[in-house]
Design a protein around this motif. Structure first.
Motif, short mmCIF file in Angstrom:
data_model
loop_
_atom_site.label_atom_id
_atom_site.label_comp_id
_atom_site.label_asym_id
_atom_site.label_seq_id
_atom_site.Cartn_x
_atom_site.Cartn_y
_atom_site.Cartn_z
N LYS A 115 0.82 -1.20 0.00
CA LYS A 115 0.00 0.00 0.00
C LYS A 115 0.86 1.26 0.00
O LYS A 115 1.91 1.31 0.66
N GLN A 116 0.41 2.25 -0.72
CA GLN A 116 1.16 3.50 -0.84
C GLN A 116 0.85 4.47 0.29
O GLN A 116 1.73 5.24 0.72
N THR A 117 -0.37 4.46 0.80
CA THR A 117 -0.79 5.40 1.83
C THR A 117 -1.39 4.68 3.04
O THR A 117 -1.75 3.50 2.97
N LEU A 118 -1.50 5.42 4.15
CA LEU A 118 -2.12 4.86 5.35
C LEU A 118 -3.60 4.59 5.13
O LEU A 118 -4.21 3.79 5.85
N ALA A 119 -4.17 5.26 4.13
CA ALA A 119 -5.58 5.04 3.82
C ALA A 119 -5.81 3.74 3.05
O ALA A 119 -6.95 3.33 2.84
N GLY A 120 -4.71 3.10 2.64
CA GLY A 120 -4.82 1.82 1.95
C GLY A 120 -4.76 1.89 0.44
O GLY A 120 -4.97 0.88 -0.24
N ASP A 121 -4.46 3.07 -0.10
CA ASP A 121 -4.35 3.21 -1.55
C ASP A 121 -3.11 2.49 -2.07
O ASP A 121 -2.03 2.60 -1.48
N MET A 122 -3.27 1.75 -3.17
CA MET A 122 -2.15 1.06 -3.77
C MET A 122 -1.38 2.00 -4.69
O MET A 122 -1.87 3.07 -5.06
N HIS A 123 -0.18 1.61 -5.06
CA HIS A 123 0.61 2.41 -5.98
C HIS A 123 -0.06 2.40 -7.36
O HIS A 123 -0.72 1.43 -7.75
N PRO A 124 0.10 3.50 -8.14
CA PRO A 124 -0.49 3.55 -9.48
C PRO A 124 -0.01 2.39 -10.35
O PRO A 124 1.13 1.94 -10.23
N SER A 125 -0.85 1.92 -11.21
CA SER A 125 -0.56 0.76 -12.05
C SER A 125 0.47 1.09 -13.14
O SER A 125 0.61 2.24 -13.57
N VAL A 126 1.17 0.05 -13.61
CA VAL A 126 2.12 0.23 -14.71
C VAL A 126 1.39 0.46 -16.03
O VAL A 126 2.02 0.73 -17.05
N ASP A 127 0.06 0.35 -16.01
CA ASP A 127 -0.70 0.70 -17.21
C ASP A 127 -0.61 2.18 -17.49
O ASP A 127 -0.85 2.63 -18.62
N LEU A 128 -0.26 2.96 -16.47
CA LEU A 128 -0.07 4.40 -16.62
C LEU A 128 1.39 4.68 -16.93
O LEU A 128 2.29 3.94 -16.53
#
Length: 263
Positions: A115-128
């Motif tokens: 997870k990227q943030t404490l809110a549980g957001d994952m890192h942006p995808s390699v599709d970007l």
């Protein structure tokens, strides 16, 4: 392809961050031979050192200064001040570009699985694209990144509290130790060579790697801007047409759509 380029760039540049010791004759390495060049100190020492370094970095182009920057007088500090400023700027920009180039290549193929943030957001995808991945990073995370960078910059400008400024005697590119910070606040590894592997390296090896770092940095500056231009202007870099990902934003605006001094 970008990942392969990243691996090659890492191997080429990781060993190039060694800088020679202060106050000795400059030794330039050409091919497999070692030849002692003009005896100029490895501190800010004027146009002569620039000429020696330029000859070693690119024997074909040699010293090339079309804007006569070496003849300038920045802030009224004189020749040594100006050249120290210019050399520090090039080395610093080269290091940032090497990190950016390798990071761009890796981001195009892989992102952290946690997870990227404490809110549980994952890192942006390699599709970007890497630029789009950066745009997707939360504003607070970006401020944290810039905060750390600013702290490192202040430490460099202050010479770690024990070294002179790079325009006043310190060897350009030589990042100060965190010893003063360790002694008074808490333990932290040095940014360069934290385990002291370069201590047994000969002066000639250090000089050779200094030239390698300058060359790698110059190439990385061209490389990262090649990627940015190819993504922003399709077809502008024909060699990258097959891997470029069109980007509609502005790579020179780090907080685009999130923060602006003018909004």
């Amino acid at each position: 392809m970008k990942f392969a380029l990243a691996c090659l760039a890492t191997l080429a540049s990781a060993s190039a961050f060694v800088v020679p010791e202060v106050g000795r004759a400059t030794t330039i390495i050409k091919a497999e031979e070692e030849t002692t060049a003009m005896a100029v100190p490895d501190v800010v020492s004027g146009r002569g050192e620039l000429t020696v370094l330029a000859d070693a970095a690119n024997p074909l182009v040699k010293f090339w200064d079309p804007l006569n920057l070496a003849e300038a007088d920045f802030y009224g500090g004189g020749e040594e001040y100006t050249i120290g400023f210019l050399r520090q700027s090039e080395i610093k920009h080269g290091r940032v570009a090497m990190a950016a180039f390798v990071g761009y290549c890796i981001q195009s193929n892989y992102v952290w699985p946690w997870k990227q943030t404490l809110a549980g957001d994952m890192h942006p995808s390699v599709d970007l694209s890497p630029e789009q991945q950066w745009d997707a990073v939360p504003t607070n995370a970006k401020w944290q990144i810039f905060g750390v960078i600013s702290a490192l910059e202040v430490w460099d400008e202050c010479g770690g509290g024990i070294m002179p400024h790079y325009t006043k005697g310190r060897q350009p590119g030589k990042y100060p130790s965190f010893q003063l910070f360790r002694d008074n606040i808490h333990f932290v590894l040095d940014l360069y060579d934290p385990f002291g592997f370069s201590k047994k390296m000969s002066a000639a090896q250090k000089e050779k790697r200094l030239v390698m770092e300058v060359n790698n940095g110059r190439l990385a500056m061209l490389g990262i801007f090649g990627f940015l231009v190819a993504d922003k202007l399709p077809g502008a870099v024909p060699l990258l047409d097959g891997i470029a990902i069109p980007y509609e934003g502005d790579p020179m605006i780090p907080f685009q759509g999130q923060f602006s001094y003018f909004s």
